[in-house]
Design an enzyme around this catalytic site. Structure first.
Site, PDB file in Angstrom:
ATOM      1  N   LYS A 210      -1.780   5.131 -17.863  1.00 54.45           N
ATOM      2  CA  LYS A 210      -3.163   5.315 -17.403  1.00 54.45           C
ATOM      3  C   LYS A 210      -4.043   5.892 -18.510  1.00 54.45           C
ATOM      4  CE  LYS A 210      -2.383   4.749 -12.608  1.00 54.45           C
ATOM      5  NZ  LYS A 210      -2.193   5.264 -11.269  1.00 54.45           N
ATOM      6  N   ARG A 244       6.123   5.381 -10.347  1.00 63.68           N
ATOM      7  CA  ARG A 244       5.745   3.967 -10.493  1.00 63.68           C
ATOM      8  C   ARG A 244       5.415   3.729 -11.960  1.00 63.68           C
ATOM      9  NH1 ARG A 244       1.070   1.139 -10.752  1.00 63.68           N
ATOM     10  NH2 ARG A 244       0.942  -0.862  -9.685  1.00 63.68           N
TER      11      ARG A 244
HETATM   12  N1  PMM Z   1      -1.808   2.741  -9.605  1.00 62.62           N
HETATM   13  C1  PMM Z   1      -2.215   1.473  -9.781  1.00 62.62           C
HETATM   14  C2  PMM Z   1      -1.940   0.482  -8.800  1.00 62.62           C
HETATM   15  N2  PMM Z   1      -1.237   0.783  -7.695  1.00 62.62           N
HETATM   16  N3  PMM Z   1      -0.083   2.352  -6.387  1.00 62.62           N
HETATM   17  C3  PMM Z   1       0.340   3.610  -6.193  1.00 62.62           C
HETATM   18  N4  PMM Z   1       1.031   3.928  -5.073  1.00 62.62           N
HETATM   19  N5  PMM Z   1       0.093   4.610  -7.090  1.00 62.62           N
HETATM   20  C4  PMM Z   1      -0.605   4.391  -8.241  1.00 62.62           C
HETATM   21  O1  PMM Z   1      -0.823   5.339  -9.014  1.00 62.62           O
HETATM   22  C5  PMM Z   1      -1.090   3.061  -8.479  1.00 62.62           C
HETATM   23  C6  PMM Z   1      -0.797   2.055  -7.508  1.00 62.62           C
HETATM   24  C7  PMM Z   1      -3.007   1.104 -10.999  1.00 62.62           C
HETATM   25  O2  PMM Z   1      -2.176   0.883 -12.083  1.00 62.62           O
HETATM   26  P1  PMM Z   1      -1.803  -0.603 -12.652  1.00 62.62           P
HETATM   27  O3  PMM Z   1      -3.093  -1.316 -12.906  1.00 62.62           O
HETATM   28  O4  PMM Z   1      -1.047  -0.316 -13.884  1.00 62.62           O
HETATM   29  O5  PMM Z   1      -0.990  -1.317 -11.636  1.00 62.62           O
END
Ligand code: PMM
Length: 265
Positions: A210, A244
Protein backbone atom coordinates in the site's frame (compact mmCIF):
# COMPACT_ATOMS: atom_id res chain seq x y z
CA UNK A 1 2.22 -17.40 30.39
CA UNK A 2 2.35 -15.76 26.97
CA UNK A 3 -0.38 -16.91 24.60
CA UNK A 4 0.78 -19.59 22.12
CA UNK A 5 1.71 -18.23 18.71
CA UNK A 6 -0.73 -19.09 15.96
CA UNK A 7 0.45 -18.28 12.45
CA UNK A 8 -2.15 -16.20 10.60
CA UNK A 9 -4.07 -17.43 7.60
CA UNK A 10 -2.48 -15.94 4.47
CA UNK A 11 -4.78 -14.55 1.79
CA UNK A 12 -3.01 -14.23 -1.55
CA UNK A 13 -4.23 -11.31 -3.68
CA UNK A 14 -5.46 -12.06 -7.19
CA UNK A 15 -6.81 -8.99 -8.94
CA UNK A 16 -8.51 -9.92 -12.22
CA UNK A 17 -8.68 -6.29 -13.30
CA UNK A 18 -7.13 -4.07 -15.93
CA UNK A 19 -6.43 -1.28 -13.42
CA UNK A 20 -5.51 -2.36 -9.86
CA UNK A 21 -2.72 -0.24 -8.47
CA UNK A 22 0.00 -2.84 -8.08
CA UNK A 23 -0.94 -5.74 -10.34
CA UNK A 24 -3.59 -4.29 -12.65
CA UNK A 25 -3.72 -5.88 -16.09
CA UNK A 26 -1.28 -8.63 -15.28
CA UNK A 27 -3.87 -11.34 -14.62
CA UNK A 28 -6.79 -10.04 -16.67
CA UNK A 29 -6.99 -13.14 -18.92
CA UNK A 30 -8.50 -16.19 -17.15
CA UNK A 31 -5.56 -18.52 -17.90
CA UNK A 32 -3.06 -16.04 -16.50
CA UNK A 33 -5.28 -15.40 -13.46
CA UNK A 34 -5.72 -19.11 -12.68
CA UNK A 35 -1.98 -19.68 -13.11
CA UNK A 36 -1.20 -16.85 -10.73
CA UNK A 37 -3.75 -18.18 -8.20
CA UNK A 38 -2.00 -21.57 -8.25
CA UNK A 39 1.38 -19.83 -7.87
CA UNK A 40 0.10 -17.93 -4.81
CA UNK A 41 -0.80 -21.25 -3.16
CA UNK A 42 2.59 -22.77 -4.04
CA UNK A 43 4.19 -19.70 -2.47
CA UNK A 44 2.42 -20.36 0.83
CA UNK A 45 -0.99 -18.68 0.61
CA UNK A 46 -3.85 -20.55 2.29
CA UNK A 47 -6.64 -18.80 0.38
CA UNK A 48 -6.76 -16.93 -2.94
CA UNK A 49 -8.69 -13.65 -2.71
CA UNK A 50 -10.15 -13.03 -6.17
CA UNK A 51 -11.26 -9.48 -7.03
CA UNK A 52 -12.71 -8.07 -10.25
CA UNK A 53 -12.98 -4.41 -9.36
CA UNK A 54 -10.10 -2.09 -8.54
CA UNK A 55 -10.46 -0.20 -5.26
CA UNK A 56 -7.73 2.26 -6.27
CA UNK A 57 -8.80 5.89 -5.62
CA UNK A 58 -10.38 7.27 -8.79
CA UNK A 59 -10.90 3.83 -10.39
CA UNK A 60 -14.01 3.50 -12.55
CA UNK A 61 -16.80 1.49 -10.87
CA UNK A 62 -17.37 -1.77 -12.70
CA UNK A 63 -20.75 -3.03 -13.82
CA UNK A 64 -21.62 -6.21 -11.83
CA UNK A 65 -22.03 -8.15 -15.10
CA UNK A 66 -18.50 -7.23 -16.13
CA UNK A 67 -17.18 -8.02 -12.63
CA UNK A 68 -18.81 -11.46 -12.85
CA UNK A 69 -17.43 -12.05 -16.32
CA UNK A 70 -13.93 -11.39 -14.96
CA UNK A 71 -14.05 -13.39 -11.74
CA UNK A 72 -16.45 -16.30 -12.17
CA UNK A 73 -14.42 -18.49 -14.55
CA UNK A 74 -11.37 -17.93 -12.36
CA UNK A 75 -13.22 -18.84 -9.16
CA UNK A 76 -14.66 -21.96 -10.80
CA UNK A 77 -11.30 -23.18 -12.03
CA UNK A 78 -9.45 -22.50 -8.78
CA UNK A 79 -12.17 -24.24 -6.75
CA UNK A 80 -12.16 -27.23 -9.08
CA UNK A 81 -8.41 -27.46 -8.50
CA UNK A 82 -9.04 -27.77 -4.75
CA UNK A 83 -7.99 -24.20 -3.89
CA UNK A 84 -9.76 -22.22 -1.15
CA UNK A 85 -11.20 -19.07 -2.69
CA UNK A 86 -12.34 -15.78 -1.20
CA UNK A 87 -14.36 -13.39 -3.37
CA UNK A 88 -13.40 -9.74 -2.96
CA UNK A 89 -16.58 -7.89 -3.92
CA UNK A 90 -19.07 -5.27 -2.78
CA UNK A 91 -21.84 -6.70 -4.99
CA UNK A 92 -24.47 -9.16 -3.74
CA UNK A 93 -24.89 -10.72 -7.20
CA UNK A 94 -21.15 -11.32 -7.56
CA UNK A 95 -20.89 -12.74 -4.03
CA UNK A 96 -23.85 -15.04 -4.66
CA UNK A 97 -22.50 -16.44 -7.94
CA UNK A 98 -18.99 -16.90 -6.52
CA UNK A 99 -20.31 -18.67 -3.43
CA UNK A 100 -22.46 -20.91 -5.65
CA UNK A 101 -19.23 -21.71 -7.53
CA UNK A 102 -17.54 -22.72 -4.29
CA UNK A 103 -15.95 -19.59 -2.76
CA UNK A 104 -15.85 -20.01 1.01
CA UNK A 105 -15.25 -16.37 2.02
CA UNK A 106 -17.01 -13.16 1.00
CA UNK A 107 -14.57 -10.26 1.42
CA UNK A 108 -16.50 -6.98 1.36
CA UNK A 109 -14.49 -3.74 1.25
CA UNK A 110 -17.78 -1.90 1.87
CA UNK A 111 -18.23 -3.53 5.28
CA UNK A 112 -21.68 -4.92 4.49
CA UNK A 113 -23.28 -1.66 3.30
CA UNK A 114 -25.39 -3.67 0.83
CA UNK A 115 -28.12 -5.58 2.72
CA UNK A 116 -28.31 -7.98 -0.26
CA UNK A 117 -24.70 -9.04 0.31
CA UNK A 118 -25.44 -9.64 4.00
CA UNK A 119 -28.38 -11.83 2.97
CA UNK A 120 -26.06 -13.90 0.74
CA UNK A 121 -23.60 -14.32 3.64
CA UNK A 122 -26.42 -15.29 6.02
CA UNK A 123 -27.87 -17.86 3.64
CA UNK A 124 -24.58 -19.71 3.00
CA UNK A 125 -21.95 -21.38 5.18
CA UNK A 126 -19.22 -18.85 4.33
CA UNK A 127 -16.96 -16.47 6.23
CA UNK A 128 -17.79 -12.78 5.81
CA UNK A 129 -14.99 -10.20 5.99
CA UNK A 130 -16.33 -6.77 6.92
CA UNK A 131 -13.67 -4.26 5.94
CA UNK A 132 -13.81 -0.69 7.21
CA UNK A 133 -14.17 2.08 4.66
CA UNK A 134 -15.97 5.37 4.48
CA UNK A 135 -17.45 6.61 1.21
CA UNK A 136 -15.70 9.02 -1.14
CA UNK A 137 -16.48 12.23 0.81
CA UNK A 138 -14.03 15.11 1.26
CA UNK A 139 -10.78 13.72 2.62
CA UNK A 140 -9.67 16.20 5.24
CA UNK A 141 -11.27 15.95 8.63
CA UNK A 142 -12.90 12.65 7.79
CA UNK A 143 -11.92 11.23 11.17
CA UNK A 144 -12.00 12.96 14.54
CA UNK A 145 -10.07 10.03 15.96
CA UNK A 146 -9.30 7.34 13.40
CA UNK A 147 -9.03 4.56 16.00
CA UNK A 148 -12.24 5.39 17.84
CA UNK A 149 -14.18 6.14 14.62
CA UNK A 150 -13.04 2.93 12.91
CA UNK A 151 -13.96 0.89 15.98
CA UNK A 152 -17.43 2.45 16.10
CA UNK A 153 -18.01 1.95 12.36
CA UNK A 154 -16.90 -1.70 12.54
CA UNK A 155 -19.17 -2.29 15.52
CA UNK A 156 -22.11 -0.98 13.42
CA UNK A 157 -21.12 -3.19 10.48
CA UNK A 158 -20.95 -6.25 12.71
CA UNK A 159 -24.31 -5.45 14.32
CA UNK A 160 -25.93 -5.17 10.87
CA UNK A 161 -24.44 -8.52 9.82
CA UNK A 162 -25.62 -10.19 13.03
CA UNK A 163 -29.09 -8.69 12.56
CA UNK A 164 -29.15 -10.10 9.01
CA UNK A 165 -28.49 -13.54 10.45
CA UNK A 166 -24.74 -14.02 9.91
CA UNK A 167 -23.41 -15.97 12.93
CA UNK A 168 -20.65 -14.21 14.90
CA UNK A 169 -18.21 -17.07 14.37
CA UNK A 170 -18.37 -16.50 10.60
CA UNK A 171 -17.58 -12.77 10.80
CA UNK A 172 -14.09 -11.34 10.36
CA UNK A 173 -13.36 -7.63 10.80
CA UNK A 174 -10.71 -5.63 8.93
CA UNK A 175 -9.59 -2.03 9.71
CA UNK A 176 -9.31 -1.18 5.99
CA UNK A 177 -5.72 0.05 5.93
CA UNK A 178 -5.22 2.64 3.17
CA UNK A 179 -8.89 3.17 2.43
CA UNK A 180 -9.23 6.97 2.52
CA UNK A 181 -6.77 7.06 5.40
CA UNK A 182 -3.55 9.05 5.55
CA UNK A 183 -0.21 7.38 6.24
CA UNK A 184 -0.36 8.69 9.81
CA UNK A 185 -3.89 7.31 10.24
CA UNK A 186 -2.80 3.91 8.91
CA UNK A 187 0.10 3.75 11.39
CA UNK A 188 -2.18 4.82 14.26
CA UNK A 189 -4.62 2.04 13.40
CA UNK A 190 -1.86 -0.56 13.12
CA UNK A 191 -0.46 0.51 16.48
CA UNK A 192 -3.87 0.27 18.16
CA UNK A 193 -5.42 -2.79 16.57
CA UNK A 194 -6.73 -4.10 19.88
CA UNK A 195 -8.87 -0.97 20.17
CA UNK A 196 -10.64 -1.70 16.87
CA UNK A 197 -11.36 -5.34 17.60
CA UNK A 198 -15.05 -6.16 17.90
CA UNK A 199 -15.68 -8.57 20.77
CA UNK A 200 -13.50 -11.61 20.13
CA UNK A 201 -14.13 -11.74 16.38
CA UNK A 202 -11.30 -12.69 14.08
CA UNK A 203 -9.36 -9.87 12.38
CA UNK A 204 -7.85 -9.71 8.90
CA UNK A 205 -5.41 -6.93 7.94
CA UNK A 206 -4.16 -5.96 4.48
CA UNK A 207 -1.11 -3.71 4.24
CA UNK A 208 0.46 -5.28 1.17
CA UNK A 209 2.24 -2.85 -1.18
CA UNK A 210 0.00 0.00 0.00
CA UNK A 211 0.97 3.54 -0.75
CA UNK A 212 1.92 4.50 2.84
CA UNK A 213 4.70 1.87 2.63
CA UNK A 214 6.07 3.71 -0.40
CA UNK A 215 7.43 6.29 2.05
CA UNK A 216 9.85 3.60 3.30
CA UNK A 217 11.16 2.23 0.00
CA UNK A 218 11.49 3.86 -3.42
CA UNK A 219 10.27 2.20 -6.56
CA UNK A 220 7.43 0.14 -7.97
CA UNK A 221 4.80 -1.35 -5.60
CA UNK A 222 6.62 -4.74 -5.67
CA UNK A 223 9.58 -3.17 -3.86
CA UNK A 224 7.28 -2.91 -0.83
CA UNK A 225 7.05 -6.70 -0.36
CA UNK A 226 9.87 -6.72 2.21
CA UNK A 227 8.31 -4.07 4.46
CA UNK A 228 4.93 -5.75 3.90
CA UNK A 229 6.38 -9.00 5.24
CA UNK A 230 7.92 -7.35 8.30
CA UNK A 231 4.68 -5.58 9.09
CA UNK A 232 2.61 -8.72 8.52
CA UNK A 233 4.88 -10.63 10.94
CA UNK A 234 4.43 -7.89 13.55
CA UNK A 235 0.67 -8.19 13.03
CA UNK A 236 0.92 -11.94 13.54
CA UNK A 237 2.49 -11.20 16.92
CA UNK A 238 -0.56 -9.08 17.71
CA UNK A 239 -2.81 -12.12 17.23
CA UNK A 240 -4.21 -11.03 13.89
CA UNK A 241 -6.10 -14.00 12.40
CA UNK A 242 -5.30 -13.32 8.75
CA UNK A 243 -3.09 -11.19 6.50
CA UNK A 244 -3.77 -10.32 2.85
CA UNK A 245 -0.65 -10.09 0.68
CA UNK A 246 0.52 -10.09 -2.94
CA UNK A 247 3.76 -11.97 -2.23
CA UNK A 248 3.01 -14.84 0.18
CA UNK A 249 6.52 -16.35 0.13
CA UNK A 250 8.21 -13.35 1.76
CA UNK A 251 5.45 -12.89 4.32
CA UNK A 252 5.28 -16.59 5.21
CA UNK A 253 9.03 -16.67 5.87
CA UNK A 254 8.80 -13.54 8.04
CA UNK A 255 6.00 -15.14 10.05
CA UNK A 256 8.12 -18.27 10.42
CA UNK A 257 10.88 -16.14 11.98
CA UNK A 258 8.41 -14.99 14.63
CA UNK A 259 7.21 -18.53 15.24
CA UNK A 260 10.76 -19.83 15.80
CA UNK A 261 11.66 -16.95 18.10
CA UNK A 262 8.56 -17.65 20.15
CA UNK A 263 9.14 -21.39 20.19
CA UNK A 264 12.73 -20.90 21.42
CA UNK A 265 11.78 -18.45 24.18
N1 PMM B 1 -7.31 -3.98 0.29
C1 PMM B 1 -7.56 -3.95 -1.03
C2 PMM B 1 -8.59 -4.75 -1.59
N2 PMM B 1 -9.31 -5.58 -0.81
N3 PMM B 1 -9.79 -6.49 1.30
C3 PMM B 1 -9.55 -6.54 2.61
N4 PMM B 1 -10.29 -7.36 3.40
N5 PMM B 1 -8.59 -5.78 3.21
C4 PMM B 1 -7.80 -4.92 2.50
O1 PMM B 1 -6.95 -4.24 3.10
C5 PMM B 1 -8.04 -4.82 1.09
C6 PMM B 1 -9.06 -5.64 0.52
C7 PMM B 1 -6.78 -3.03 -1.92
O2 PMM B 1 -5.56 -3.59 -2.27
P1 PMM B 1 -5.25 -4.24 -3.73
O3 PMM B 1 -5.59 -3.21 -4.76
O4 PMM B 1 -3.81 -4.54 -3.67
O5 PMM B 1 -6.08 -5.46 -3.90
Amino acid sequence: MPKPFIAPVVFGVLNVTPDSFSDGGRHAAPDAAVGHGQALIRAGADVVDVGGESTRPGAQPVDPQEELRRVLPVVERLVSGGIRVSIDTRRAAVAEAAVAAGATTVNDVDGGRDPGLLRVAAANPVDLVLMHSRGPAARDGRYQDVVRDTAADLRRSVDAALAAGVPAERIVVDPGIGFSKSAEENWRLLAHLDAVRVDDLRMLVGVSRKRFLGELVDGAPETRDGVTAVLSALLAEQRVWGVRVHDPATTVSAIEVVRRMRAAA
